[in-house]
Design a protein around this motif. Structure first.
Motif, PDB file in Angstrom:
ATOM      1  N   LYS A 125       0.835  -1.206   0.000  1.00 13.96           N
ATOM      2  CA  LYS A 125       0.000   0.000   0.000  1.00 13.96           C
ATOM      3  C   LYS A 125       0.867   1.253   0.000  1.00 13.96           C
ATOM      4  CE  LYS A 125      -3.984  -2.000   2.426  1.00 13.96           C
ATOM      5  NZ  LYS A 125      -4.797  -1.964   3.668  1.00 13.96           N
ATOM      6  N   CYS A 126       1.914   1.243   0.806  1.00  9.62           N
ATOM      7  CA  CYS A 126       2.834   2.390   0.846  1.00  9.62           C
ATOM      8  C   CYS A 126       3.511   2.585  -0.505  1.00  9.62           C
ATOM      9  CB  CYS A 126       3.882   2.189   1.936  1.00  9.62           C
ATOM     10  SG  CYS A 126       3.236   2.269   3.615  1.00  9.62           S
ATOM     11  N   LEU A 127       3.863   1.478  -1.136  1.00 12.57           N
ATOM     12  CA  LEU A 127       4.495   1.546  -2.449  1.00 12.57           C
ATOM     13  C   LEU A 127       3.548   2.171  -3.473  1.00 12.57           C
ATOM     14  CD1 LEU A 127       6.688  -1.109  -4.127  1.00 12.57           C
ATOM     15  CD2 LEU A 127       4.626  -0.414  -5.319  1.00 12.57           C
ATOM     16  N   ALA A 128       2.288   1.752  -3.449  1.00  9.86           N
ATOM     17  CA  ALA A 128       1.300   2.294  -4.391  1.00  9.86           C
ATOM     18  C   ALA A 128       1.099   3.788  -4.178  1.00  9.86           C
ATOM     19  CB  ALA A 128      -0.020   1.548  -4.239  1.00  9.86           C
ATOM     20  N   GLU A 129       1.112   4.217  -2.931  1.00 13.54           N
ATOM     21  CA  GLU A 129       0.932   5.637  -2.625  1.00 13.54           C
ATOM     22  C   GLU A 129       2.154   6.460  -3.018  1.00 13.54           C
ATOM     23  OE1 GLU A 129       0.111   5.478   1.506  1.00 13.54           O
ATOM     24  OE2 GLU A 129      -1.952   4.749   1.262  1.00 13.54           O
ATOM     25  N   ALA A 130       3.345   5.860  -2.898  1.00 13.48           N
ATOM     26  CA  ALA A 130       4.581   6.596  -3.183  1.00 13.48           C
ATOM     27  C   ALA A 130       4.863   6.707  -4.678  1.00 13.48           C
ATOM     28  CB  ALA A 130       5.760   5.917  -2.485  1.00 13.48           C
ATOM     29  N   PHE A 131       4.510   5.672  -5.435  1.00  5.20           N
ATOM     30  CA  PHE A 131       4.840   5.656  -6.862  1.00  5.20           C
ATOM     31  C   PHE A 131       3.558   5.761  -7.688  1.00  5.20           C
ATOM     32  CE2 PHE A 131       8.298   3.334  -4.769  1.00  5.20           C
ATOM     33  CZ  PHE A 131       9.396   4.033  -5.248  1.00  5.20           C
ATOM     34  N   ASN A 132       2.984   6.948  -7.704  1.00  2.00           N
ATOM     35  CA  ASN A 132       1.724   7.108  -8.432  1.00  2.00           C
ATOM     36  C   ASN A 132       1.914   7.242  -9.939  1.00  2.00           C
ATOM     37  OD1 ASN A 132       2.704   9.748  -8.530  1.00  2.00           O
ATOM     38  ND2 ASN A 132       1.464  10.369  -6.767  1.00  2.00           N
ATOM     39  N   ALA A 133       3.182   7.231 -10.404  1.00  2.19           N
ATOM     40  CA  ALA A 133       3.433   7.224 -11.848  1.00  2.19           C
ATOM     41  C   ALA A 133       3.741   5.808 -12.349  1.00  2.19           C
ATOM     42  CB  ALA A 133       4.596   8.153 -12.188  1.00  2.19           C
ATOM     43  N   LEU A 134       3.524   4.834 -11.487  1.00  4.47           N
ATOM     44  CA  LEU A 134       3.838   3.446 -11.818  1.00  4.47           C
ATOM     45  C   LEU A 134       3.063   2.989 -13.054  1.00  4.47           C
ATOM     46  CD1 LEU A 134       5.759   1.573 -10.253  1.00  4.47           C
ATOM     47  CD2 LEU A 134       3.758   0.545  -9.180  1.00  4.47           C
ATOM     48  N   GLN A 135       3.797   2.343 -13.977  1.00  4.03           N
ATOM     49  CA  GLN A 135       3.170   1.836 -15.196  1.00  4.03           C
ATOM     50  C   GLN A 135       3.105   0.308 -15.224  1.00  4.03           C
ATOM     51  OE1 GLN A 135       5.070   3.494 -18.674  1.00  4.03           O
ATOM     52  NE2 GLN A 135       4.975   5.584 -17.884  1.00  4.03           N
ATOM     53  N   TYR A 136       3.999  -0.329 -14.484  1.00  2.36           N
ATOM     54  CA  TYR A 136       4.059  -1.796 -14.480  1.00  2.36           C
ATOM     55  C   TYR A 136       4.256  -2.267 -13.050  1.00  2.36           C
ATOM     56  CZ  TYR A 136       5.944  -6.519 -15.262  1.00  2.36           C
ATOM     57  OH  TYR A 136       6.170  -7.870 -15.230  1.00  2.36           O
ATOM     58  N   LEU A 137       3.418  -3.210 -12.616  1.00  2.00           N
ATOM     59  CA  LEU A 137       3.530  -3.748 -11.261  1.00  2.00           C
ATOM     60  C   LEU A 137       3.246  -5.247 -11.289  1.00  2.00           C
ATOM     61  CD1 LEU A 137       3.919  -3.292  -8.227  1.00  2.00           C
ATOM     62  CD2 LEU A 137       1.473  -2.780  -8.061  1.00  2.00           C
ATOM     63  N   ASP A 138       4.222  -6.018 -10.822  1.00  2.00           N
ATOM     64  CA  ASP A 138       4.081  -7.473 -10.759  1.00  2.00           C
ATOM     65  C   ASP A 138       4.140  -7.907  -9.296  1.00  2.00           C
ATOM     66  OD1 ASP A 138       4.176 -10.215 -10.931  1.00  2.00           O
ATOM     67  OD2 ASP A 138       5.717 -10.291 -12.486  1.00  2.00           O
ATOM     68  N   LEU A 139       3.020  -8.427  -8.805  1.00  2.00           N
ATOM     69  CA  LEU A 139       2.929  -8.903  -7.424  1.00  2.00           C
ATOM     70  C   LEU A 139       2.687 -10.413  -7.384  1.00  2.00           C
ATOM     71  CD1 LEU A 139       0.678  -6.060  -5.950  1.00  2.00           C
ATOM     72  CD2 LEU A 139       3.158  -6.291  -5.749  1.00  2.00           C
ATOM     73  N   SER A 140       3.120 -11.107  -8.406  1.00  2.43           N
ATOM     74  CA  SER A 140       2.886 -12.545  -8.500  1.00  2.43           C
ATOM     75  C   SER A 140       3.397 -13.282  -7.264  1.00  2.43           C
ATOM     76  CB  SER A 140       3.587 -13.116  -9.741  1.00  2.43           C
ATOM     77  OG  SER A 140       3.054 -12.563 -10.913  1.00  2.43           O
ATOM     78  N   ASN A 141       2.545 -14.152  -6.756  1.00  3.43           N
ATOM     79  CA  ASN A 141       2.876 -15.022  -5.621  1.00  3.43           C
ATOM     80  C   ASN A 141       3.135 -14.274  -4.316  1.00  3.43           C
ATOM     81  OD1 ASN A 141       2.681 -17.357  -7.273  1.00  3.43           O
ATOM     82  ND2 ASN A 141       4.755 -16.988  -8.023  1.00  3.43           N
ATOM     83  N   CYS A 142       2.746 -13.015  -4.252  1.00  6.91           N
ATOM     84  CA  CYS A 142       2.730 -12.314  -2.959  1.00  6.91           C
ATOM     85  C   CYS A 142       1.367 -12.597  -2.322  1.00  6.91           C
ATOM     86  CB  CYS A 142       2.937 -10.813  -3.156  1.00  6.91           C
ATOM     87  SG  CYS A 142       4.535 -10.369  -3.851  1.00  6.91           S
ATOM     88  N   TYR A 143       1.100 -13.866  -2.127  1.00  3.02           N
ATOM     89  CA  TYR A 143      -0.262 -14.297  -1.803  1.00  3.02           C
ATOM     90  C   TYR A 143      -0.720 -13.881  -0.411  1.00  3.02           C
ATOM     91  CZ  TYR A 143       2.775 -18.066  -0.172  1.00  3.02           C
ATOM     92  OH  TYR A 143       3.795 -18.771   0.401  1.00  3.02           O
ATOM     93  N   MET A 144       0.203 -13.672   0.520  1.00  2.40           N
ATOM     94  CA  MET A 144      -0.193 -13.255   1.863  1.00  2.40           C
ATOM     95  C   MET A 144      -0.414 -11.748   1.943  1.00  2.40           C
ATOM     96  SD  MET A 144      -0.552 -15.976   3.528  1.00  2.40           S
ATOM     97  CE  MET A 144      -0.786 -15.289   5.168  1.00  2.40           C
ATOM     98  N   ALA A 145       0.271 -11.012   1.086  1.00  2.00           N
ATOM     99  CA  ALA A 145       0.187  -9.550   1.137  1.00  2.00           C
ATOM    100  C   ALA A 145      -0.856  -8.988   0.179  1.00  2.00           C
ATOM    101  CB  ALA A 145       1.549  -8.943   0.817  1.00  2.00           C
TER     102      ALA A 145
END
Length: 501
Positions: A125-145
């Motif tokens: 969540k902090c990452l999403a708030e900090a990088f609002n210009a993000l174009q690509y995000l891969d969270l594969s297998n971060c199943y607990m988070a």
């Protein structure tokens, strides 16, 4: 060049990175402690001049050499980075590193946290708030988070997001997807930039996928492989007759059927890459509907046991074979190699794993005596068998493998023969003793119990570009044979990795 005059193929940049990887500790880490780096908000130099690609290559090199340390990552996180992939060093990734990204790497627009299981939902969540210009995000297998509430945060903050990969995030449900769509739509209004969404092995159903399709009409790539509750997500859009922009669609291991495929082909006329592997409810009727669209370049129906080669695949090849580049028929019986060779002149990838009774019958008016070769780059025949009418099985196998050479030209790079019936030394040597295998970089011969060390040196001689030879679980290859082969590779200066156990 090496001593045999063979091109090594390393660029000056690659050589420099290799040297840095070999000496990073003595050159850059000897005068500074890991604790100092860990507690420092910023680190200036010595890698500020490296671009994102070079930094990533250095991380991967250190990992490959089994030298990667936490302090190396602290040094390499600099302010010029625009992209970073933490898949390789995923074991080191935690909330502390995510926090450091926020102030050390403010220009990041591409982040992969694939397999970073130590990262928490709070950090994402902090990452999403900090990088609002993000174009690509891969969270594969971060199943607990990666849970439903995290998707809402991403939707609210990452308005520029173009690609979102959530493979293996098994706690994601329709609720999270709907919240993401609503938040993203609200943040973007009319600028819905998302083009690729991957939800492999999540809990999404038809309802959630309909929300995705309704929100992102310009989505070009969609994967919901392994989502067994996906049956017919497009049906509700049929009355509207609004077309979608999808070009790549992966519905493998879902519950789709012939009717749902008909709806898909009606609403997605621009599809060129279709994967419906392991969908138990699709039949030859599905192939008829796929024939109604044009431009199919990649088609996978592995494990679809209700689809037959003669009734389903032959008409498909007549319609799309000329432009087809990838074909996966794994698990299908009675495949006719001659038909594929004749109808698919541009084929680059052919996968026929676990196929029974492969033959090469000159039917359908095909002249198999032509000298034309295809330019196949990857051929998978693992665990397959061959058949040629009343002919001897060994003769049939030999004839089929000789015919397969017509597929290869001189471009074949990956060849998979593991568990293939009747593979012997003489067959291997006869098959590989051609110029068309000069470019082969990977050869897999696992569980081929009839081959001995006699053929292995021949393989190295015939395949000068070979980088990896997998001979694991070959019963007649001993420890001594393996060591002898490695010595022989060194003797002829062949830089090949041999996998054996």
């Amino acid at each position: 060049m090496n001593r045999n005059g063979k091109e090594l193929g390393f660029s000056l940049k690659e050589i420099c990175l290799k040297v840095i990887a070999d000496h990073i500790d003595e050159w850059f880490c000897s005068s500074i402690s890991e604790l100092t780096l860990k507690n420092s908000m910023y680190v200036l130099g010595p890698f500020e001049c490296l671009d994102s690609e070079s930094t990533q290559q250095l991380i991967n090199l250190l990992s490959m050499k089994k030298k990667l340390k936490v302090m190396h990552l602290h040094l390499l996180l600099h302010s010029r980075l625009e992209a970073i992939d933490f898949t390789v060093p995923c074991a080191f990734m935690n909330d502390i590193f995510i926090k450091k990204l926020e102030y050390r790497c403010p220009k990041l627009i591409r982040i992969s946290l694939k397999n970073c299981s130590k990262v928490t939902a709070k950090a994402i969540k902090c990452l999403a708030e900090a990088f609002n210009a993000l174009q690509y995000l891969d969270l594969s297998n971060c199943y607990m988070a990666c849970k439903d509430d995290v998707l809402s945060c991403i939707g609210n903050n990452c308005a520029q997001l173009r690609q979102l990969i959530l493979d293996g995030c098994s706690m994601i449900t329709d609720t999270g997807i709907k919240n993401f769509c609503q938040c993203y739509a609200k943040a973007n209004r009319d600028r819905k930039l998302l083009r690729k969404l991957s939800l492999v092995n999540t809990q999404i159903t038809d309802a959630g996928l309909r929300e995705v399709l309704q929100t992102f009409r310009l989505l070009s790539t969609l994967s919901v492989s392994g989502c067994r509750d996906i049956v017919d997500p497009f049906c509700s859009f049929i009355p509207q007759k609004k077309l979608f922009s999808l070009s790549i669609l992966d519905l493998s291991n879902t519950g789709i059927n012939d009717i749902s495929v008909d709806h898909i082909t009606t609403l997605c006329p621009g599809l060129h890459d279709i994967n419906i592997s392991n969908c138990d409810n699709v039949t030859d009727v599905t192939i008829t509907t796929i024939n109604s669209i044009s431009g199919v370049r990649s088609f996978s129906i592995a494990g679809c046991h209700l689809i037959t080669f003669t009734i389903g695949i032959i008409p498909l090849l007549y319609n799309h074979g000329y432009q087809l580049e990838t074909l996966n028929l794994s698990g299908m019986d009675n495949i006719d190699l001659a038909a594929i060779w004749h109808l698919c002149p541009r084929l680059k990838v052919l996968i026929m794993e676990s196929c029974k009774d492969i033959c090469q019958t000159p039917t359908y008016g095909i002249d198999t005596n032509q000298s034309r070769h295809l330019h196949l780059q990857k051929l998978n025949l693992k665990d397959s068998t061959f058949y040629q009418g009343e002919a001897d099985i060994d003769e049939s196998r030999s004839d089929c493998l000789k015919f397969i050479k017509k597929f290869c030209g001189n471009t074949l790079k990956y060849l998979y023969w593991s568990r293939m019936e009747g593979i012997t030394d003489s067959l291997i040597c006869d098959f590989l003793n051609e110029d068309c295998f000069k470019s082969l970089t990977y050869l897999e011969l696992r569980y081929c119990h009839n081959i001995t060390s006699d053929s292995l040196e021949q393989i190295l001689q015939c395949c000068p570009s070979l980088q990896q030879l997998d001979i694991r679980f070959c019963q007649q290859i001993s420890t001594a044979n393996n060591e002898e082969l490695k010595s022989y590779a060194d003797e002829i200066n062949h830089n090949v990795t041999i996998l054996w156990e």
